[in-house]
Motif scaffolding. Sequence first.
Motif, mmCIF file in Angstrom:
data_model
loop_
_atom_site.group_PDB
_atom_site.id
_atom_site.type_symbol
_atom_site.label_atom_id
_atom_site.label_comp_id
_atom_site.label_asym_id
_atom_site.label_seq_id
_atom_site.Cartn_x
_atom_site.Cartn_y
_atom_site.Cartn_z
ATOM 1 N N SER A 502 0.792 -1.228 0.000
ATOM 2 C CA SER A 502 0.000 0.000 0.000
ATOM 3 C C SER A 502 0.828 1.283 0.000
ATOM 4 N N SER A 503 2.145 1.181 -0.062
ATOM 5 C CA SER A 503 2.986 2.386 -0.081
ATOM 6 C C SER A 503 4.161 2.152 -1.009
ATOM 7 N N GLY A 504 4.831 3.241 -1.361
ATOM 8 C CA GLY A 504 5.977 3.127 -2.249
ATOM 9 C C GLY A 504 6.543 4.483 -2.587
ATOM 10 N N PRO A 505 7.417 4.552 -3.584
ATOM 11 C CA PRO A 505 8.013 5.826 -3.994
ATOM 12 C C PRO A 505 6.979 6.687 -4.723
ATOM 13 N N ARG A 506 7.391 7.863 -5.145
ATOM 14 C CA ARG A 506 6.457 8.768 -5.821
ATOM 15 C C ARG A 506 5.834 8.062 -7.033
ATOM 16 N N ALA A 507 4.499 7.993 -7.026
ATOM 17 C CA ALA A 507 3.803 7.155 -7.984
ATOM 18 C C ALA A 507 4.017 7.600 -9.426
ATOM 19 N N GLY A 508 4.039 8.921 -9.661
ATOM 20 C CA GLY A 508 4.238 9.383 -11.024
ATOM 21 C C GLY A 508 5.547 8.911 -11.604
ATOM 22 N N TRP A 509 6.587 8.969 -10.807
ATOM 23 C CA TRP A 509 7.914 8.555 -11.276
ATOM 24 C C TRP A 509 8.000 7.031 -11.394
ATOM 25 N N LEU A 510 7.273 6.336 -10.507
ATOM 26 C CA LEU A 510 7.235 4.877 -10.609
ATOM 27 C C LEU A 510 6.619 4.450 -11.935
ATOM 28 N N LEU A 511 5.457 4.996 -12.266
ATOM 29 C CA LEU A 511 4.802 4.622 -13.518
ATOM 30 C C LEU A 511 5.621 5.067 -14.729
ATOM 31 N N ALA A 512 6.204 6.260 -14.645
ATOM 32 C CA ALA A 512 6.986 6.770 -15.778
ATOM 33 C C ALA A 512 8.245 5.964 -16.027
ATOM 34 N N SER A 513 8.667 5.160 -15.044
ATOM 35 C CA SER A 513 9.851 4.319 -15.241
ATOM 36 C C SER A 513 9.520 3.044 -16.004
ATOM 37 N N LEU A 514 8.222 2.795 -16.211
ATOM 38 C CA LEU A 514 7.763 1.568 -16.859
ATOM 39 C C LEU A 514 7.253 1.873 -18.265
#
Length: 534
Positions: A502-514
């Motif tokens: 339920s938690s993690g690093p900044r979501a925008g940057w996480l998705l943009a890395s994929l």
Amino acid sequence: MFWADELAARLEGPQVVNDSKTPSGTVHVGSLRGPVILDVIVRALRARQLPTTLLYGVDDLDPMDAQAMLTRDATERWMGAPLAHVPDPAGDCHASYARHFAALFVDTFSGLGIHPDRYYWMSEIYAAGQVDPFVRTALDRAEVVRDIYRRVSRVERPPGWLPVHVICPTCGKVGTTLARDWDGATVAFECLPDLVTWANGCSSSGRIAPFGGAAKLPWNLEWAVQWSIFGVTIEPCGKDLATAGGSRDRSDAIAREVFDREPPINLPYEFLNIGGRKMSSSQGRGVAAHEIAEVVPPEQLRLLMVRPRPNHAIDFDPAGTDAIPRLFDESDRIAAASAGIEVKGDLPPDHDRVFAASLVDPDADLLAAGAAYRPPFAHLALLLQVPGVDVTARLEAEKGAPLTDAERQLLAERTRAARGWLETYAPERARIEVHRDGLPPAAAQLDADQRGALAGLAATLPAAEAWDGESVQTAIFDAARVAGLPAGRIFAALYLAFLGRSSGPRAGWLLASLPPDFVVERLRVASARDTLSA
């Protein structure tokens, strides 16, 4: 005006800037603030064309004492002995305990752009006889010294006390001896079993000539002696030494009244704290200077020390926090602003001078250095954890142009830092493993509102302005707003869908890395009720 420029503007003529350290064990990163501040002062003085010498000393004739005893580095067998006479605990070819721990500390200086014109070791200064005239003066004026202790600090010394510590010729200890009866050539001494609680003397007694390294002066006198021997004109010190009636006040009075010279200019500086408490090697609070220097590059480590004025405390707790990524973000903002690039948020006063002071090279081109592409630290740490990502190619795509040689070097430096942070200091939420082969079981926790928000994001994300952290983060907030969902709940949904938690690093940057197609498909799968219940 930048604080170092303020100091330099009021001075004329040659300057000698000095600092010294007692190597009583592993030195924490907070102790780097003094050397960095001194280096910034030296740069400001030289910018005004003032001839300037930077000195750094090691007070290695000090005893292994109560402070060392509280660290894991102490050696009980040698308590009370001069640090210069204690064997190297690591057995790695240093001549002494003092040389070992001093080297761990001062070896970080060069990488930080700090280059003293001379290093000196007080054990050598004593052995060469340079302190002998001052020892004689201190003994001749012992009553004046006792009066200074009493008047300045309300410290009473017993009648007959002499300001000298003999190194016992029998057991070699300096922290357990008491001297008396100066006859102009020798002093009587006793090595007392119970003089201090942290070391036991051998009960020897006799007379000895306290010269040529056979004895040392107490710290307050030794400090004043350094100023006289080296002609020191500027010596900042930590605020603990600069309190009213404290060590600096005593040494200032000793310089004037015993050794007949004016003390150097002082610039007291505050501590580097952890959780509001001073870093302390002896109390186990803090990170070793040589260890943090392996993770935080020189530019960011210097910025940490110089961004606030010296009289402002710094709070820095790297373990299990985002302190290191935040330091990089602040460094990048100041760098960009110094190159004339518009940035968000507040900047420190004289940010361009702060940026210049943070750079290792005092002659660096500030515009070029500030305009260089700097990959966001947290984003880079994220990319390094995603399998199959060509980090350099990805960052060049985000920059919109090939990286220059300088930018590739900066990337290599940040890559080492990001890996070190992930291995040593990062909070668990920063360590990720994307579920690439299917929806994580934890995604079953998603409720209808969260699935609806994810479906909306899947529909709008392909039209995002760009496939980068900022643009994707904006799209996430927009999807939450349209769905009437608090932002925290859509972020939790994304982490469950991609990371299984339920938690993690900044979501925008996480998705943009994929890959975009992978992200959109995962969002569609996660938003489908039948998939979750299957």
